[in-house]
Enzyme design. Structure first.
Site, PDB file in Angstrom:
ATOM      1  N   GLU A 103       0.816  -1.208   0.000  1.00 49.66           N
ATOM      2  CA  GLU A 103       0.000   0.000   0.000  1.00 49.66           C
ATOM      3  C   GLU A 103       0.848   1.257   0.000  1.00 49.66           C
ATOM      4  O   GLU A 103       1.950   1.258   0.536  1.00 49.66           O
ATOM      5  CB  GLU A 103      -0.804   0.072   1.297  1.00 49.66           C
ATOM      6  CG  GLU A 103      -1.640  -1.111   1.566  1.00 49.66           C
ATOM      7  CD  GLU A 103      -2.145  -1.105   2.987  1.00 49.66           C
ATOM      8  OE1 GLU A 103      -2.891  -2.022   3.322  1.00 49.66           O
ATOM      9  OE2 GLU A 103      -1.804  -0.196   3.755  1.00 49.66           O
ATOM     10  N   CYS A 116       3.019   8.166   2.130  1.00 46.53           N
ATOM     11  CA  CYS A 116       3.420   7.122   3.072  1.00 46.53           C
ATOM     12  C   CYS A 116       3.678   5.876   2.223  1.00 46.53           C
ATOM     13  O   CYS A 116       2.809   5.397   1.506  1.00 46.53           O
ATOM     14  CB  CYS A 116       2.283   6.911   4.065  1.00 46.53           C
ATOM     15  SG  CYS A 116       2.596   5.610   5.230  1.00 46.53           S
ATOM     16  N   CYS A 123       5.594  -7.772   7.009  1.00 46.31           N
ATOM     17  CA  CYS A 123       6.690  -7.325   7.877  1.00 46.31           C
ATOM     18  C   CYS A 123       7.069  -8.452   8.816  1.00 46.31           C
ATOM     19  O   CYS A 123       6.192  -9.043   9.455  1.00 46.31           O
ATOM     20  CB  CYS A 123       6.262  -6.103   8.685  1.00 46.31           C
ATOM     21  SG  CYS A 123       7.567  -5.522   9.794  1.00 46.31           S
ATOM     22  N   CYS A 127       4.644  -6.704  15.218  1.00 43.77           N
ATOM     23  CA  CYS A 127       4.095  -5.986  16.385  1.00 43.77           C
ATOM     24  C   CYS A 127       2.612  -6.360  16.512  1.00 43.77           C
ATOM     25  O   CYS A 127       1.888  -6.352  15.515  1.00 43.77           O
ATOM     26  CB  CYS A 127       4.242  -4.480  16.208  1.00 43.77           C
ATOM     27  SG  CYS A 127       5.950  -3.987  15.881  1.00 43.77           S
ATOM     28  N   CYS A 130      -0.348  -4.159  14.955  1.00 41.17           N
ATOM     29  CA  CYS A 130      -0.189  -3.671  13.586  1.00 41.17           C
ATOM     30  C   CYS A 130      -0.805  -4.639  12.583  1.00 41.17           C
ATOM     31  O   CYS A 130      -0.541  -5.846  12.638  1.00 41.17           O
ATOM     32  CB  CYS A 130       1.297  -3.485  13.310  1.00 41.17           C
ATOM     33  SG  CYS A 130       1.670  -3.107  11.592  1.00 41.17           S
ATOM     34  N   CYS A 347      -0.975   1.172   8.530  1.00 41.88           N
ATOM     35  CA  CYS A 347      -0.323   0.313   7.553  1.00 41.88           C
ATOM     36  C   CYS A 347      -0.927  -1.088   7.550  1.00 41.88           C
ATOM     37  O   CYS A 347      -1.250  -1.647   8.577  1.00 41.88           O
ATOM     38  CB  CYS A 347       1.181   0.268   7.794  1.00 41.88           C
ATOM     39  SG  CYS A 347       1.660  -0.293   9.406  1.00 41.88           S
TER      40      CYS A 347
END
Ligand code: SAH
Ligand code: SF4
Length: 364
Positions: A103, A116, A123, A127, A130, A347
């Site tokens: 994105e 952004c 990822c 976390c 997220c 995100c």
């Protein structure tokens, strides 16, 4: 022989123009009887928003056709878009070669336009608050795939009479797990022949990969460094930002200090506010002890709710109270606006929605 119905064999696809090195492109031009200066014409047209070689009218027709037979203008395929904040925010989901998606979000302000950007599909840090971290890690993006997000945003803004002025690496992925492509993309975006965005207007946000922060201190790319802190004590940060188990918080702040003194640039510390988790007086005091007397700035980000996480956003009053507690510690603190909430803008959220829709479509 088995033949796959999916066109995801990257080797069968024409290379994307921005993936080709300057030397290789110049020798291709030479092999096709074109002068080396044509390279700057082609790259210039792409930077000004051309989406096909056909549009590059200053090139001879035969060259345009040869370029089209050999290259693609971009490797990114936009597959979903969402708008928010009365169209001041636009989020685009792109499919990459091989099928992963990332994105990018354009945010329009009165005095600037910020993109952004994503550096990885998924990822690996994971976390728990997220949306990106919830998906299995896909892959690193190449430098040209990062640059192409910026080129597409600049094209979109240009049609509105605006310029892309700022870039923040706060989309999907941990930029410092993909260090060399990220730095290469920063150098390219800063190149006056390309998008000419000063590195000072580029923010690289990291969950805290210490060796790469130290490496950045040695480079001559004065980006703004943002550290995703979220907790000032290891016990809590180990949970919220799992990479903390490898790179503990005090060592992280020391590495960021090193970058601040080497670059003279103020480091920004991000603090996603999770109600009842990291917004107490104790948290503010610990943050104060950790950052006092530093060239630092604290940015509070109200949590953008993500389904299937145990977290919730604090109230407006809760945010104001925590901000005052942090300011009382003598720190420089601001609250980030919650741009793009309706655009699934934290995100990974548009990706998440589109993947769910795809799953639902596959089921019905
Ligand atoms: N991986 C890098 C950069 C991408 S995340 C990093 O973590 O710094 C960019 C920022 O968005 C980080 O500060 C991250 O903690 C924050 N963020 C992630 N999910 C969020 C959510 N649901 N609401 C608010 N901020 C979020
Ligand atoms: Fe990765 Fe950043 Fe999300 Fe953590 S907050 S999972 S580091 S993208």
């Amino acid at each position: 022989m088995f033949s796959s119905p999916y066109p995801s064999e990257v080797s069968e696809i024409k290379p994307a123009l921005l993936s080709v090195s300057r030397a290789d492109f110049e020798s291709w031009l030479q092999d096709h009887g074109a002068a080396a200066y044509r390279r700057a014409h082609v790259i210039g047209s792409v930077m000004r928003g051309a989406t096909s070689f056909e549009e590059m009218r200053e090139l001879p027709r035969a060259l345009r056709e040869q370029l089209d037979a050999a290259y693609r203008v971009t490797s990114l395929r936009p597959i979903a878009k969402s708008e928010a904040d009365r169209s001041l925010t636009t989020k685009t989901l792109y499919e990459l070669d091989g099928g992963h998606t990332v994105e990018a979000v354009v945010m329009r302000y009165s005095d600037r336009s910020t993109l952004c950007i994503s550096s990885q599909a998924g990822c690996p840090v994971g976390c728990p608050f997220c949306a990106t971290g919830k998906f299995p890690f896909g892959r690193n993006l190449a430098a040209h795939e990062i640059e192409e997000q910026a080129v597409d945003a600049a094209r979109m803004l240009r049609t509105e009479g605006h310029r892309l002025s700022h870039v923040v690496f706060m989309g999907m992925g941990e930029p410092f797990v993909n260090y060399s492509a990220v730095i290469e993309s920063v150098r390219r975006m800063a190149d006056p022949e390309r998008l000419a965005i000063s590195p000072r207007r580029i923010v690289v946000s990291t969950s805290g990969v210490i060796p790469r922060i130290e490496q950045l201190s040695q480079e001559k790319v004065p980006v703004t460094l943002a550290i995703s802190l979220h907790a000032a004590r290891d016990e809590l940060r180990d949970v919220l930002v799992p990479i903390n188990r490898k790179y503990p918080v005090r060592e992280l702040v020391a590495a960021a200090d090193g970058y601040a003194s080497k670059s003279g640039r103020r480091v920004s510390y991000e603090w996603v506010m999770l109600a009842g988790v990291n917004d107490s007086e104790r948290d503010a005091k610990e943050l104060g002890r950790l950052l006092r007397k530093r060239l630092a700035h604290v940015n509070l980000i109200p949590f953008n709710p993500v389904e299937e996480t145990p977290y919730s956003a604090p109230s407006r009053e809760g945010v104001r109270r925590f901000k005052e507690l942090v300011a009382a510690e003598g720190l420089n603190v601001t609250v980030r606006d919650t741009r793009g909430r309706e655009a699934d803008a934290a995100c990974g959220q548009l990706h998440e929605r589109v993947m769910k829709e795809r799953e639902a479509a596959a089921i019905t």
